[in-house]
Design a protein around this motif. Structure first.
Motif, PDB file in Angstrom:
ATOM      1  N   GLU A 106       0.764  -1.618  -0.093  1.00 23.70           N
ATOM      2  CA  GLU A 106      -0.124   0.615   0.386  1.00 23.70           C
ATOM      3  C   GLU A 106       1.193   1.399   0.014  1.00 23.70           C
ATOM      4  O   GLU A 106       0.608   2.193  -0.592  1.00 23.70           O
ATOM      5  CB  GLU A 106      -0.707   0.053   0.492  1.00 23.70           C
ATOM      6  CG  GLU A 106      -2.247  -0.977   0.997  1.00 23.70           C
ATOM      7  CD  GLU A 106      -3.127  -0.674   2.009  1.00 23.70           C
ATOM      8  OE1 GLU A 106      -4.007  -1.668   2.548  1.00 23.70           O
ATOM      9  OE2 GLU A 106      -3.550   0.437   2.247  1.00 23.70           O
ATOM     10  N   GLU A 107       2.727   1.233   0.484  1.00 22.00           N
ATOM     11  CA  GLU A 107       2.412   2.591   0.251  1.00 22.00           C
ATOM     12  C   GLU A 107       3.947   2.593  -1.001  1.00 22.00           C
ATOM     13  O   GLU A 107       3.641   4.412  -0.534  1.00 22.00           O
ATOM     14  CB  GLU A 107       4.101   2.413   1.625  1.00 22.00           C
ATOM     15  CG  GLU A 107       3.636   1.503   2.772  1.00 22.00           C
ATOM     16  CD  GLU A 107       4.126   0.621   2.790  1.00 22.00           C
ATOM     17  OE1 GLU A 107       3.030  -0.759   2.916  1.00 22.00           O
ATOM     18  OE2 GLU A 107       4.937  -0.983   2.473  1.00 22.00           O
ATOM     19  N   GLU A 108       3.412   1.951  -1.766  1.00 24.74           N
ATOM     20  CA  GLU A 108       3.266   2.410  -2.726  1.00 24.74           C
ATOM     21  C   GLU A 108       2.686   2.604  -4.073  1.00 24.74           C
ATOM     22  O   GLU A 108       2.766   3.367  -5.310  1.00 24.74           O
ATOM     23  CB  GLU A 108       4.693   0.965  -3.545  1.00 24.74           C
ATOM     24  CG  GLU A 108       5.838   0.415  -3.025  1.00 24.74           C
ATOM     25  CD  GLU A 108       6.497  -0.445  -3.629  1.00 24.74           C
ATOM     26  OE1 GLU A 108       5.842  -0.828  -4.772  1.00 24.74           O
ATOM     27  OE2 GLU A 108       7.260  -1.145  -2.511  1.00 24.74           O
ATOM     28  N   TRP A 109       1.340   3.041  -3.520  1.00 22.44           N
ATOM     29  CA  TRP A 109       0.143   3.066  -4.429  1.00 22.44           C
ATOM     30  C   TRP A 109       0.342   4.123  -4.412  1.00 22.44           C
ATOM     31  O   TRP A 109       0.601   5.551  -3.683  1.00 22.44           O
ATOM     32  CB  TRP A 109      -1.057   2.487  -3.615  1.00 22.44           C
ATOM     33  CG  TRP A 109      -1.892   1.377  -3.128  1.00 22.44           C
ATOM     34  CD1 TRP A 109      -1.319   0.404  -4.130  1.00 22.44           C
ATOM     35  CD2 TRP A 109      -2.840   0.922  -2.912  1.00 22.44           C
ATOM     36  NE1 TRP A 109      -1.600  -0.925  -3.777  1.00 22.44           N
ATOM     37  CE2 TRP A 109      -2.524  -0.672  -3.026  1.00 22.44           C
ATOM     38  CE3 TRP A 109      -3.873   1.696  -1.615  1.00 22.44           C
ATOM     39  CZ2 TRP A 109      -3.843  -1.237  -2.201  1.00 22.44           C
ATOM     40  CZ3 TRP A 109      -4.903   0.630  -1.301  1.00 22.44           C
ATOM     41  CH2 TRP A 109      -4.677  -1.042  -1.430  1.00 22.44           C
ATOM     42  N   PRO A 110      -0.060   4.989  -5.239  1.00 22.43           N
ATOM     43  CA  PRO A 110      -0.386   4.659  -6.329  1.00 22.43           C
ATOM     44  C   PRO A 110       0.576   3.952  -7.848  1.00 22.43           C
ATOM     45  O   PRO A 110      -0.050   3.435  -8.983  1.00 22.43           O
ATOM     46  CB  PRO A 110      -1.520   5.401  -7.276  1.00 22.43           C
ATOM     47  CG  PRO A 110      -1.046   6.299  -7.350  1.00 22.43           C
ATOM     48  CD  PRO A 110      -0.259   6.727  -5.795  1.00 22.43           C
ATOM     49  N   ARG A 111       1.633   3.756  -7.642  1.00 27.46           N
ATOM     50  CA  ARG A 111       1.860   2.725  -8.522  1.00 27.46           C
ATOM     51  C   ARG A 111       2.970   1.755  -8.904  1.00 27.46           C
ATOM     52  O   ARG A 111       2.134   1.372  -7.307  1.00 27.46           O
ATOM     53  CB  ARG A 111       3.450   4.180  -8.152  1.00 27.46           C
ATOM     54  CG  ARG A 111       3.603   5.234  -8.466  1.00 27.46           C
ATOM     55  CD  ARG A 111       5.312   5.980  -8.928  1.00 27.46           C
ATOM     56  NE  ARG A 111       5.562   6.052  -9.884  1.00 27.46           N
ATOM     57  CZ  ARG A 111       7.036   5.719  -9.529  1.00 27.46           C
ATOM     58  NH1 ARG A 111       7.850   5.525  -8.972  1.00 27.46           N
ATOM     59  NH2 ARG A 111       7.702   4.612 -10.961  1.00 27.46           N
ATOM     60  N   HIS A 112       3.195   0.984  -9.541  1.00 30.44           N
ATOM     61  CA  HIS A 112       2.827  -0.451  -9.674  1.00 30.44           C
ATOM     62  C   HIS A 112       3.836  -0.989 -10.070  1.00 30.44           C
ATOM     63  O   HIS A 112       4.500  -1.523 -10.652  1.00 30.44           O
ATOM     64  CB  HIS A 112       1.711  -1.211  -9.608  1.00 30.44           C
ATOM     65  CG  HIS A 112       0.784  -0.739  -9.264  1.00 30.44           C
ATOM     66  ND1 HIS A 112       0.374  -1.950  -8.101  1.00 30.44           N
ATOM     67  CD2 HIS A 112      -0.581   0.687  -9.531  1.00 30.44           C
ATOM     68  CE1 HIS A 112      -0.900  -1.183  -7.614  1.00 30.44           C
ATOM     69  NE2 HIS A 112      -1.081   0.106  -8.783  1.00 30.44           N
ATOM     70  N   ILE A 113       5.465  -0.423  -9.570  1.00 31.54           N
ATOM     71  CA  ILE A 113       6.846  -1.078 -10.274  1.00 31.54           C
ATOM     72  C   ILE A 113       6.746  -2.416 -10.648  1.00 31.54           C
ATOM     73  O   ILE A 113       6.786  -2.807  -9.413  1.00 31.54           O
ATOM     74  CB  ILE A 113       8.187  -0.456  -9.149  1.00 31.54           C
ATOM     75  CG1 ILE A 113       7.921   1.166  -8.261  1.00 31.54           C
ATOM     76  CG2 ILE A 113       9.126  -0.517  -9.688  1.00 31.54           C
ATOM     77  CD1 ILE A 113       7.648   1.593  -7.008  1.00 31.54           C
ATOM     78  N   ALA A 114       7.622  -3.008 -11.356  1.00 35.26           N
ATOM     79  CA  ALA A 114       7.444  -3.934 -11.574  1.00 35.26           C
ATOM     80  C   ALA A 114       6.524  -5.110 -11.511  1.00 35.26           C
ATOM     81  O   ALA A 114       6.435  -6.656 -11.605  1.00 35.26           O
ATOM     82  CB  ALA A 114       8.810  -4.250 -10.616  1.00 35.26           C
ATOM     83  N   HIS A 115       5.521  -4.689 -11.624  1.00 41.27           N
ATOM     84  CA  HIS A 115       4.344  -5.348 -10.949  1.00 41.27           C
ATOM     85  C   HIS A 115       3.752  -6.371 -12.860  1.00 41.27           C
ATOM     86  O   HIS A 115       3.698  -7.609 -12.304  1.00 41.27           O
ATOM     87  CB  HIS A 115       2.341  -5.010 -11.679  1.00 41.27           C
ATOM     88  CG  HIS A 115       2.215  -4.111 -13.160  1.00 41.27           C
ATOM     89  ND1 HIS A 115       2.611  -2.572 -13.095  1.00 41.27           N
ATOM     90  CD2 HIS A 115       1.466  -4.523 -13.910  1.00 41.27           C
ATOM     91  CE1 HIS A 115       1.765  -2.883 -15.062  1.00 41.27           C
ATOM     92  NE2 HIS A 115       1.282  -3.502 -15.170  1.00 41.27           N
ATOM     93  N   GLU A 116       4.490  -6.293 -13.666  1.00 45.65           N
ATOM     94  CA  GLU A 116       4.365  -7.242 -15.147  1.00 45.65           C
ATOM     95  C   GLU A 116       5.431  -8.137 -14.438  1.00 45.65           C
ATOM     96  O   GLU A 116       4.684  -9.679 -15.246  1.00 45.65           O
ATOM     97  CB  GLU A 116       5.248  -7.043 -16.117  1.00 45.65           C
ATOM     98  CG  GLU A 116       5.155  -5.288 -16.619  1.00 45.65           C
ATOM     99  CD  GLU A 116       5.322  -4.433 -15.851  1.00 45.65           C
ATOM    100  OE1 GLU A 116       6.182  -4.299 -14.771  1.00 45.65           O
ATOM    101  OE2 GLU A 116       5.479  -3.123 -16.577  1.00 45.65           O
TER     102      GLU A 116
END
Ligand code: ATP
Ligand code: MG
Length: 409
Positions: A264-274
């Motif tokens: 949650e701390e990284e929301w709204p980004r999603h680094i390396a979600h792939e």
């Protein structure tokens, strides 16, 4: 003996839709009489026969009783005494529990016609709860008939919720579930299938990885809809609007699973979600024993969809790696499906449905440029084995550099 059309054939005729497969029920006959008339028996469990000439299905009227967990846990009782009404009451929805004879006389003890007119998917009896597959079936019918305005009755949703909470969905076999899922994804409104499953708590049981996307925010600049679950539904909707095949639709559903794992701390980004998503995609693929072509495309789209979106900014060497990963030389169709899935992902965003997607043609052009590199001249220069492979890669890279320069000039 009397023969009636039942199920989808009656329902779809009353809706004015084309009837493809016709199921029939036979009242007042024994297995022996059917065999004597030349019917061929199918299936060990059910008293079902194929017509000697037309090959259509004829089932003896039967009743059934739950005797254990899952689908195997049913006892069937077929005999000439079983009435049409008794056969119809074991069916899932009222609109599927009508019968008609040769003169189109309707037998409708559970008011299917009334529900057809009211556009309601309603269970026939409390016995609905005996087969958890019906949760998937109702969601599938909701996806099929959403365009006609059908919705699921509140009391049927209550039963579906109870079934989901009971854990019974876990007893379904991969084969039965996938059959419903794949058919549902190919309907006109596949997003409704997922939405209904979510609303009754079944999505959390069947695909918790997809359920987890709801409530997860994405950056508003790229995703005006913000919510990842809503985005996934929109991508699925786009895939149906654009008549994509099952492979693409399956990949659309799973492409962003990694976003459900972002802290949650990284929301709204999603680094390396792939990358984080790959193990989830694999798990869902295996859970339903998904056909290989669907499995493969889902994994590739999961891993590379952001490459697709950034196609015009990719270095020639990255572009080459992408094309090699797809083995575009032997699998041209699969790369086309990847491009389609990326485009659906780009359009499945609030207010951006009509956007253009120049990446698609750019990627096609790149594939064409790489494929145009001929092997023959390299062979003539004496390259062979691994060196030939390296030389081919160098030439393809050169071709891609030239392509990129020309295309972005
Ligand atoms: P389709 O157009 O998809 O073939 P259908 O309603 O004919 O729709 P089938 O799977 O062919 O669906 O089944 C025929 C009929 O058998 C249904 O209309 C329904 O009455 C009954 N049926 C099938 N599967 C179930 C089930 N799991 N539980 C209860 N009834 C069922
Ligand atoms: Mg049918």
């Amino acid at each position: 003996m009397q023969v009636y059309k039942v199920g989808g054939a009656v329902r779809d005729r009353l809706l004015g839709l084309p009837v493809t497969d016709v199921d029939r029920v036979v009242v007042g006959a024994t297995t022996e009489e059917m065999l004597a008339k030349g019917f061929r028996p199918v299936g060990a469990d059910f008293p079902v026969f194929l017509h000697p000439k037309t090959g259509e299905e004829y089932a003896l009227a039967r009743t059934e009783r739950k005797s254990g967990r899952g689908y195997g846990g049913f006892t069937f009782y077929a005999s000439p005494e079983v009435t049409l009404e008794e056969d119809l009451i074991r069916r899932d929805l009222t609109i599927n529990a009508m019968a008609e004879d040769d003169q189109l006389n309707l037998t409708d003890p559970y008011h299917g016609q009334r529900d057809l007119e009211a556009r309601i998917l309603r269970h026939v009896s409390p016995a609905f709860a005996e087969d958890p597959l019906r949760v998937l079936r109702v969601a599938r019918f909701a996806a099929r008939y959403a365009g006609l305005g059908f919705t699921v009755a509140d009391e049927t949703m209550d039963l579906m919720r109870q079934l989901s909470e009971s854990g019974e969905l876990q007893a379904l076999t991969a084969e039965r579930s996938w059959k419903e899922i794949s058919r549902a994804l190919l309907e006109d409104h596949p997003q409704v299938f997922i939405q209904v499953l979510r609303d009754c708590g079944a999505l959390k049981e069947l695909m918790p990885e997809v359920d987890a996307l709801f409530g997860v925010p994405q950056p508003e600049t790229h995703h005006p809809e913000i919510d990842t679950g809503l985005h996934t539904l929109s991508v699925l909707e786009q895939s149906a609007l654009h008549k994509q095949p099952l492979t693409v639709r399956w990949a659309c559903l799973l492409h962003d699973l990694g976003k459900g794992l972002t802290p949650e701390e990284e929301w709204p980004r999603h680094i390396a979600h792939e990358h984080t998503g790959l193990k989830l995609i694999k798990a869902v693929n295996e859970r339903f024993k998904v056909p290989k072509d669907c499995q493969e495309l889902a994994l590739l789209v999961g891993q590379y969809h952001t490459h697709g979106h950034r196609a015009l900014e990719l270095k020639a060497s990255t572009l080459l790696e992408l094309l090699q990963s797809f083995d575009i030389y032997r699998r041209p169709q699969r790369f086309e499906e990847f491009i389609a899935a990326c485009e659906m992902d780009a359009r499945g965003r609030k207010g951006l449905e009509q956007r253009s997607y120049p990446q698609a043609d750019y990627l096609r052009g790149a594939a064409k440029a790489a494929r145009a590199v001929a092997v023959q001249p390299l062979l003539e220069q004496g390259f062979k084995g691994p060196e030939l492979g390296e030389a081919l890669k160098r030439e393809r890279l050169k071709a891609l550099k030239a392509y990129k320069e020309a295309a972005t000039a």
